[in-house]
Enzyme design. Structure first.
Site, PDB file in Angstrom:
ATOM      1  CG  ASP A  17      -1.750  -1.273   1.318  1.00  0.00           C
ATOM      2  OD1 ASP A  17      -2.175  -1.773   0.269  1.00  0.00           O
ATOM      3  OD2 ASP A  17      -1.927  -1.771   2.443  1.00  0.00           O
ATOM      4  CG  HIS A  47      -0.989  -2.856  -8.138  1.00  0.00           C
ATOM      5  ND1 HIS A  47       0.116  -2.909  -8.942  1.00  0.00           N
ATOM      6  CD2 HIS A  47      -0.623  -3.379  -6.953  1.00  0.00           C
ATOM      7  CE1 HIS A  47       1.115  -3.463  -8.270  1.00  0.00           C
ATOM      8  NE2 HIS A  47       0.684  -3.762  -7.063  1.00  0.00           N
TER       9      HIS A  47
HETATM   10  P1  IMP Z   1      -1.728 -12.887   2.285  1.00  0.00           P
HETATM   11  O1  IMP Z   1      -0.740 -12.362   1.312  1.00  0.00           O
HETATM   12  O2  IMP Z   1      -3.153 -12.717   1.834  1.00  0.00           O
HETATM   13  O3  IMP Z   1      -1.416 -14.295   2.698  1.00  0.00           O
HETATM   14  O4  IMP Z   1      -1.601 -12.004   3.629  1.00  0.00           O
HETATM   15  C1  IMP Z   1      -0.423 -12.040   4.430  1.00  0.00           C
HETATM   16  C2  IMP Z   1      -0.157 -10.654   5.027  1.00  0.00           C
HETATM   17  O5  IMP Z   1       0.179  -9.757   3.971  1.00  0.00           O
HETATM   18  C3  IMP Z   1      -1.354 -10.024   5.745  1.00  0.00           C
HETATM   19  O6  IMP Z   1      -0.859  -9.239   6.794  1.00  0.00           O
HETATM   20  C4  IMP Z   1      -1.974  -9.152   4.657  1.00  0.00           C
HETATM   21  O7  IMP Z   1      -2.737  -8.079   5.180  1.00  0.00           O
HETATM   22  C5  IMP Z   1      -0.729  -8.652   3.967  1.00  0.00           C
HETATM   23  N1  IMP Z   1      -0.963  -8.286   2.557  1.00  0.00           N
HETATM   24  C6  IMP Z   1      -1.080  -9.121   1.500  1.00  0.00           C
HETATM   25  N2  IMP Z   1      -1.250  -8.432   0.366  1.00  0.00           N
HETATM   26  C7  IMP Z   1      -1.222  -7.127   0.712  1.00  0.00           C
HETATM   27  C8  IMP Z   1      -1.311  -5.913  -0.035  1.00  0.00           C
HETATM   28  O8  IMP Z   1      -1.427  -5.895  -1.270  1.00  0.00           O
HETATM   29  N3  IMP Z   1      -1.243  -4.742   0.686  1.00  0.00           N
HETATM   30  C9  IMP Z   1      -1.071  -4.743   2.022  1.00  0.00           C
HETATM   31  N4  IMP Z   1      -0.970  -5.848   2.761  1.00  0.00           N
HETATM   32  C10 IMP Z   1      -1.035  -7.029   2.103  1.00  0.00           C
HETATM   33 MG    MG Z   2      -1.365  -2.422  -3.328  1.00  0.00          MG
END
Ligand code: IMP
Ligand code: MG
Length: 333
Positions: A17, A47
């Site tokens: 983010d 995105h």
């Molecule tokens: P996962 O990738 O869905 O397995 O999530 C694992 C960790 O990464 C969690 O804390 C999510 O909130 C974080 N996370 C995954 N993708 C994003 C993203 O695109 N932006 C921010 N946090 C993310």
């Molecule tokens: Mg993002």
């Protein structure tokens, strides 16, 4: 070797983010790239791109699609087939040409079972997109790949043929998803994502290190994180930052926990990823809130009277050869 390939990487230096989509867009607008490639993650990413004034959130398809640049979902990504086709449809509905979207034939697949399993997560606070289980099966060598699915045949691309058997030079913009502090190896395990959110992760798509020209590291002027970790200290100014900065997730709508920019972590991230260009985003938010604070070594807080004091401090801390951009929310660079 590799001299026919030039790569610029756009990388999140924090916890995702950071505003990578905006930097990617700005670079693509310069129009020099022959390809755009997402190198990690799957539907967990969001995105946000402002295209002709319309806010569009993509989860998987690289931003090159908005510029007619061949756009590849790389081999380090995981693809939920249903979500992929939904995204293609959404893009077409916005009048965007999707005929140049490709998926690396060795990218892995997120099944509905993976999503179902991930939906039960309470430990990490995942995005429930099935990423963790999909990568687990990839490494357990029981996963399915894009080339195993007939329905994806027309999208498949063989990376080696595309880039190493071609006589024309390639100039690739590589988009990272998430951020370095969520990297499977370098983040705060197990509170991480399951892929490589680093410059090294970009190379895993099948490129030689010499191909890399620039590494655009993106961070916000304050940090945010989504997940179960304790992250936001009890500081009323941070609550204001959260509100003024509209810190809600693009994928899950969850509130992003906020903290002041962690300088030692930022420097670590820049070192390990070989950042050449740093984009610090959302300056306008701290300006509006009127507070300039950072986290220093040993978690002490540094506070500055003015934005200029903050900038001067940054230039003292950062390596001298880094090119730094001050950036604002949401759409300008
Ligand atoms: P996962 O990738 O869905 O397995 O999530 C694992 C960790 O990464 C969690 O804390 C999510 O909130 C974080 N996370 C995954 N993708 C994003 C993203 O695109 N932006 C921010 N946090 C993310
Ligand atoms: Mg993002």
């Amino acid at each position: 070797m590799g001299s026919n390939i030039t790569i610029d990487v756009v990388l999140g230096l924090s916890w995702g983010d950071e505003g990578k989509g905006k930097v990617t867009k700005a670079l693509l607008e310069e129009g020099e790239y022959t390809h755009c490639l997402r190198f990690n993650g799957g539907g967990n990413a969001g995105h946000t791109v402002y295209h002709n004034g319309v806010k569009i959130v993509t989860h998987l398809v690289p931003a090159g699609v908005f510029y007619g640049v061949p756009s590849i979902v790389g081999p380090g990504c995981v693809v939920n087939i249903r979500k992929f086709f939904e995204e293609i449809k959404m893009l077409k509905d916005h009048g965007i040409d999707t005929t140049q979207v490709f998926i690396a034939e060795n990218a892995h697949i997120v099944s509905e079972q993976h999503v179902e399993e991930d939906s039960k997560d309470t430990l990490i606070g995942t995005t429930k997109s099935g990423n963790g289980p999909a990568y687990r099966d990839k490494y357990a060598r029981s996963g399915k790949r894009a080339k195993d699915y007939k329905i994806l045949q027309s999208f498949l691309i063989n990376m080696h043929e595309e880039f190493y058997k071609s006589t024309t030079p390639s100039k690739i913009l590589m988009e990272g998803a998430q951020g370095f502090n969520l990297d499977i190896d370098h983040g705060d395990y197990p509170f991480v994502t399951s892929s490589h959110c680093s410059t090294a992760g970009a190379l895993l798509a099948g490129f030689a290190p010499q191909c890399i020209r620039h590494v655009w590291g993106v961070a916000k002027v304050y940090d945010t994180y989504v997940g179960t970790l304790d992250f936001q200290p009890d500081d009323p100014d941070l609550k204001t930052v959260q509100q003024v900065g509209k810190e809600f997730g693009a994928t899950t709508g969850r509130v992003r926990k906020c903290n002041w920019l962690n300088i030692p972590k930022l420097l670590h991230s820049m070192e390990v990823n070989g950042v050449t260009h740093l984009v610090l985003n959302k300056f306008d938010i701290l300006r509006d809130v009127g507070v300039w604070k950072v986290i220093l070594a040993d978690n002490t807080i540094g506070e500055f009277e003015t934005e200029n004091d903050f900038i001067n401090f940054l230039f003292r801390e950062l390596p001298p050869d880094i090119i730094v951009y001050r950036s604002y929310s949401p759409e300008t660079l």
